[in-house]
Design a protein around this motif. Structure first.
Motif, PDB file in Angstrom:
ATOM      1  N   LYS A  63       0.796  -1.229   0.000  1.00 35.60           N
ATOM      2  CA  LYS A  63       0.000   0.000   0.000  1.00 35.60           C
ATOM      3  C   LYS A  63       0.828   1.279   0.000  1.00 35.60           C
ATOM      4  CE  LYS A  63      -4.014  -1.915   2.491  1.00 35.60           C
ATOM      5  NZ  LYS A  63      -4.841  -1.799   3.729  1.00 35.60           N
ATOM      6  N   ALA A  64       1.949   1.268   0.693  1.00 32.77           N
ATOM      7  CA  ALA A  64       2.659   2.522   0.957  1.00 32.77           C
ATOM      8  C   ALA A  64       3.583   2.922  -0.182  1.00 32.77           C
ATOM      9  CB  ALA A  64       3.450   2.413   2.251  1.00 32.77           C
ATOM     10  N   ASP A  65       3.858   4.214  -0.251  1.00 32.73           N
ATOM     11  CA  ASP A  65       4.834   4.746  -1.200  1.00 32.73           C
ATOM     12  C   ASP A  65       6.233   4.764  -0.599  1.00 32.73           C
ATOM     13  OD1 ASP A  65       2.930   5.745  -3.389  1.00 32.73           O
ATOM     14  OD2 ASP A  65       2.107   6.656  -1.570  1.00 32.73           O
ATOM     15  N   THR A  66       6.287   4.955   0.721  1.00 36.55           N
ATOM     16  CA  THR A  66       7.561   4.976   1.439  1.00 36.55           C
ATOM     17  C   THR A  66       7.488   3.988   2.586  1.00 36.55           C
ATOM     18  OG1 THR A  66       7.873   7.318   0.934  1.00 36.55           O
ATOM     19  CG2 THR A  66       9.187   6.406   2.730  1.00 36.55           C
ATOM     20  N   GLN A  91       8.976   2.574  -5.150  1.00 36.20           N
ATOM     21  CA  GLN A  91       8.923   2.873  -3.719  1.00 36.20           C
ATOM     22  C   GLN A  91      10.290   3.314  -3.192  1.00 36.20           C
ATOM     23  OE1 GLN A  91       7.182  -1.054  -2.873  1.00 36.20           O
ATOM     24  NE2 GLN A  91       5.632  -0.004  -1.643  1.00 36.20           N
ATOM     25  N   THR A  92      10.252   3.983  -2.044  1.00 40.63           N
ATOM     26  CA  THR A  92      11.473   4.351  -1.328  1.00 40.63           C
ATOM     27  C   THR A  92      11.505   3.579  -0.017  1.00 40.63           C
ATOM     28  OG1 THR A  92      11.417   6.584  -2.254  1.00 40.63           O
ATOM     29  CG2 THR A  92      12.798   6.232  -0.319  1.00 40.63           C
ATOM     30  N   VAL A  93      12.655   2.976   0.282  1.00 39.42           N
ATOM     31  CA  VAL A  93      12.836   2.220   1.519  1.00 39.42           C
ATOM     32  C   VAL A  93      13.841   2.963   2.391  1.00 39.42           C
ATOM     33  CG1 VAL A  93      13.668   0.062   2.535  1.00 39.42           C
ATOM     34  CG2 VAL A  93      12.249   0.011   0.471  1.00 39.42           C
ATOM     35  N   VAL A  94      13.436   3.264   3.615  1.00 36.57           N
ATOM     36  CA  VAL A  94      14.289   3.952   4.578  1.00 36.57           C
ATOM     37  C   VAL A  94      14.561   2.993   5.722  1.00 36.57           C
ATOM     38  CG1 VAL A  94      14.515   5.951   6.089  1.00 36.57           C
ATOM     39  CG2 VAL A  94      13.245   6.164   3.942  1.00 36.57           C
ATOM     40  N   SER A  95      15.819   2.662   5.951  1.00 40.15           N
ATOM     41  CA  SER A  95      16.174   1.691   6.981  1.00 40.15           C
ATOM     42  C   SER A  95      16.818   2.361   8.184  1.00 40.15           C
ATOM     43  CB  SER A  95      17.144   0.652   6.413  1.00 40.15           C
ATOM     44  OG  SER A  95      17.692  -0.148   7.451  1.00 40.15           O
ATOM     45  N   GLY A 112      16.314  -1.540  -8.645  1.00 34.92           N
ATOM     46  CA  GLY A 112      15.941  -0.148  -8.819  1.00 34.92           C
ATOM     47  C   GLY A 112      15.299   0.519  -7.627  1.00 34.92           C
ATOM     48  N   VAL A 113      15.017  -0.231  -6.561  1.00 35.35           N
ATOM     49  CA  VAL A 113      14.390   0.369  -5.377  1.00 35.35           C
ATOM     50  C   VAL A 113      15.392   1.292  -4.683  1.00 35.35           C
ATOM     51  CG1 VAL A 113      13.372  -0.066  -3.100  1.00 35.35           C
ATOM     52  CG2 VAL A 113      12.807  -1.557  -5.024  1.00 35.35           C
ATOM     53  N   ALA A 114      14.961   2.508  -4.380  1.00 35.34           N
ATOM     54  CA  ALA A 114      15.820   3.470  -3.689  1.00 35.34           C
ATOM     55  C   ALA A 114      15.851   3.158  -2.196  1.00 35.34           C
ATOM     56  CB  ALA A 114      15.317   4.890  -3.913  1.00 35.34           C
ATOM     57  N   VAL A 115      17.046   3.019  -1.647  1.00 39.26           N
ATOM     58  CA  VAL A 115      17.213   2.705  -0.228  1.00 39.26           C
ATOM     59  C   VAL A 115      18.032   3.816   0.435  1.00 39.26           C
ATOM     60  CG1 VAL A 115      18.126   1.063   1.458  1.00 39.26           C
ATOM     61  CG2 VAL A 115      17.127   0.224  -0.688  1.00 39.26           C
ATOM     62  N   VAL A 116      17.527   4.313   1.545  1.00 36.84           N
ATOM     63  CA  VAL A 116      18.230   5.317   2.342  1.00 36.84           C
ATOM     64  C   VAL A 116      18.529   4.705   3.704  1.00 36.84           C
ATOM     65  CG1 VAL A 116      18.165   7.626   3.348  1.00 36.84           C
ATOM     66  CG2 VAL A 116      16.994   7.183   1.172  1.00 36.84           C
ATOM     67  N   ARG A 117      19.767   4.776   4.124  1.00 34.36           N
ATOM     68  CA  ARG A 117      20.178   4.252   5.438  1.00 34.36           C
ATOM     69  C   ARG A 117      20.207   5.383   6.452  1.00 34.36           C
ATOM     70  NH1 ARG A 117      25.933   1.119   6.584  1.00 34.36           N
ATOM     71  NH2 ARG A 117      25.816   1.085   8.886  1.00 34.36           N
ATOM     72  N   VAL A 118      19.671   5.110   7.630  1.00 36.87           N
ATOM     73  CA  VAL A 118      19.572   6.133   8.679  1.00 36.87           C
ATOM     74  C   VAL A 118      20.120   5.588   9.990  1.00 36.87           C
ATOM     75  CG1 VAL A 118      18.006   7.612  10.009  1.00 36.87           C
ATOM     76  CG2 VAL A 118      17.480   7.064   7.612  1.00 36.87           C
ATOM     77  N   MET A 119      20.866   6.397  10.696  1.00 35.44           N
ATOM     78  CA  MET A 119      21.223   6.100  12.082  1.00 35.44           C
ATOM     79  C   MET A 119      20.611   7.183  12.959  1.00 35.44           C
ATOM     80  SD  MET A 119      22.300   4.691  14.760  1.00 35.44           S
ATOM     81  CE  MET A 119      22.609   3.186  13.850  1.00 35.44           C
ATOM     82  N   PRO A 120      19.534   6.857  13.695  1.00 35.53           N
ATOM     83  CA  PRO A 120      18.908   7.813  14.607  1.00 35.53           C
ATOM     84  C   PRO A 120      19.477   7.648  16.013  1.00 35.53           C
ATOM     85  CG  PRO A 120      17.545   5.878  14.440  1.00 35.53           C
ATOM     86  CD  PRO A 120      18.804   5.594  13.634  1.00 35.53           C
ATOM     87  N   ASN A 121      18.961   8.397  16.968  1.00 35.34           N
ATOM     88  CA  ASN A 121      19.265   8.115  18.367  1.00 35.34           C
ATOM     89  C   ASN A 121      18.051   8.416  19.248  1.00 35.34           C
ATOM     90  OD1 ASN A 121      19.360  10.924  18.709  1.00 35.34           O
ATOM     91  ND2 ASN A 121      21.555  11.001  19.114  1.00 35.34           N
ATOM     92  N   GLU A 141      18.435  13.009  -5.320  1.00 29.47           N
ATOM     93  CA  GLU A 141      18.193  14.078  -4.354  1.00 29.47           C
ATOM     94  C   GLU A 141      16.800  14.008  -3.752  1.00 29.47           C
ATOM     95  OE1 GLU A 141      18.912  17.597  -2.122  1.00 29.47           O
ATOM     96  OE2 GLU A 141      20.238  16.161  -3.126  1.00 29.47           O
ATOM     97  N   SER A 142      15.821  13.633  -4.553  1.00 28.94           N
ATOM     98  CA  SER A 142      14.443  13.598  -4.047  1.00 28.94           C
ATOM     99  C   SER A 142      14.272  12.571  -2.939  1.00 28.94           C
ATOM    100  CB  SER A 142      13.462  13.301  -5.185  1.00 28.94           C
ATOM    101  OG  SER A 142      13.634  11.980  -5.684  1.00 28.94           O
ATOM    102  N   HIS A 143      14.974  11.449  -3.033  1.00 32.16           N
ATOM    103  CA  HIS A 143      14.864  10.423  -1.990  1.00 32.16           C
ATOM    104  C   HIS A 143      15.501  10.898  -0.681  1.00 32.16           C
ATOM    105  CE1 HIS A 143      14.855   7.929  -5.807  1.00 32.16           C
ATOM    106  NE2 HIS A 143      13.663   7.703  -5.289  1.00 32.16           N
ATOM    107  N   LEU A 144      16.624  11.604  -0.793  1.00 36.38           N
ATOM    108  CA  LEU A 144      17.263  12.127   0.411  1.00 36.38           C
ATOM    109  C   LEU A 144      16.403  13.207   1.061  1.00 36.38           C
ATOM    110  CD1 LEU A 144      20.983  12.362  -0.770  1.00 36.38           C
ATOM    111  CD2 LEU A 144      19.971  10.655   0.754  1.00 36.38           C
ATOM    112  N   VAL A 145      15.811  14.064   0.247  1.00 37.72           N
ATOM    113  CA  VAL A 145      14.924  15.100   0.777  1.00 37.72           C
ATOM    114  C   VAL A 145      13.728  14.462   1.472  1.00 37.72           C
ATOM    115  CG1 VAL A 145      13.357  16.966   0.134  1.00 37.72           C
ATOM    116  CG2 VAL A 145      15.646  16.853  -0.862  1.00 37.72           C
ATOM    117  N   LEU A 146      13.196  13.402   0.880  1.00 40.47           N
ATOM    118  CA  LEU A 146      12.073  12.687   1.495  1.00 40.47           C
ATOM    119  C   LEU A 146      12.467  12.166   2.873  1.00 40.47           C
ATOM    120  CD1 LEU A 146       9.880  10.014  -0.318  1.00 40.47           C
ATOM    121  CD2 LEU A 146      10.782   9.613   1.968  1.00 40.47           C
TER     122      LEU A 146
END
Length: 269
Positions: A63-66, A91-95, A112-121, A141-146
């Motif tokens: 269902k989701a776009d992100t 879709q965009t995948v944020v891990s 082709g799926v865009a993946v963004v890696r994140v380290m939160p705290n 750039e659009s995926h990073l902005v998202l």
């Protein structure tokens, strides 16, 4: 609807719920958000508290776009295997999983799926988080902005090359634990010297808060600020000498390097 369409948070643990609540406070509508949770009682709690739909991982992927993956590193392979058949290349995948590389995720999803890696705290719990994001092979750039827009709901966001993520994990991902360790030690020292625990706690917590604010708002180097407190031959100088004699600076360096190395091990495993 937001420009990134519907967002699904896969994993309703502490960080998943933190991101969900932050997005709602930032103005997202419940209808724009999905969250996944296997336990029926927890799913009911989330629906009642936030007014969002709680779905399965596969439903979220369909269902989701992100998709925001907020699971433990050891659970990532099973999650990716479960959702891969439902993933679309648009879709965009944020891990947010520590130590899991974008290459690892990309290799288990459609091409082709865009993946963004994140380290939160964890200061994201009070909207003062620090998140570092890195692009995968198919990101633009659009995926990073998202991703920045999502994480900004719970604090600050910076971009780093993915090769720096293990160091980021060691500094800011694990960093709150180091700070709490120091705070705990200072409170115990106060109690040892005869202060009531509540008084020692108030003194230390406000000192920490004020010092952090001073660092941020003045922009001064911490060495400069420390030297302003350290009068020659004074009480602070005596304390700093003890810290140096016990090699506290070197111990912090070793500890943070150990955290970085463990992040690398997680990726290898």
């Amino acid at each position: 609807m937001s420009s990134d369409g519907q967002v699904a948070i896969l994993g309703a643990g502490v960080m998943g719920e933190t991101l969900l609540s932050g997005l709602l406070r930032a103005g997202r509508r419940p209808g724009e958000l999905l969250i996944t949770e296997r336990r029926a009682e927890r799913a009911t709690e989330l629906r009642e508290r936030y007014g969002v739909d709680v779905v399965t991982n596969v439903e979220a992927a369909a269902k989701a776009d992100t998709l925001v993956l907020v699971v433990k590193p050891q659970d990532m392979p099973d999650l990716l295997a479960e959702i891969a058949p439902a993933i679309r290349s648009s879709q965009t995948v944020v891990s947010l999983a520590a130590g899991i590389t974008t290459t690892f995720i990309e290799s288990r999803l459609p091409e082709g799926v865009a993946v963004v890696r994140v380290m939160p705290n964890t200061p994201a719990l009070v909207d003062e988080g620090m998140a570092a994001i890195s692009r995968g092979a198919h990101c633009d750039e659009s995926h990073l902005v998202l991703a920045e827009g999502l994480l900004a709901a719970t604090g600050r966001v910076i971009r780093v090359p993915e090769k720096q993520q293990d160091a980021v994990t060691a500094i800011s991902g694990s960093g709150p634990a180091y700070i709490f360790f120091v705070v705990e030690s200072m409170i115990e020292a106060g109690v040892h010297m005869g202060l009531p625990r509540s008084t020692a706690t108030d003194l230390v917590v406000q000192t920490l808060f004020g010092s952090a604010k001073l660092l941020r708002e003045t922009g001064e180097h911490p060495t400069v600020l420390r030297e302003r407190v350290t009068s020659p031959g004074g009480t602070t100088a005596a304390a700093v000498r003890e810290l140096e004699d016990h090699k506290v600076r070197a111990a912090f360096l070793s500890a943070i390097e150990a955290a970085r190395n463990r992040s690398r091990d997680l990726a290898a495993e």
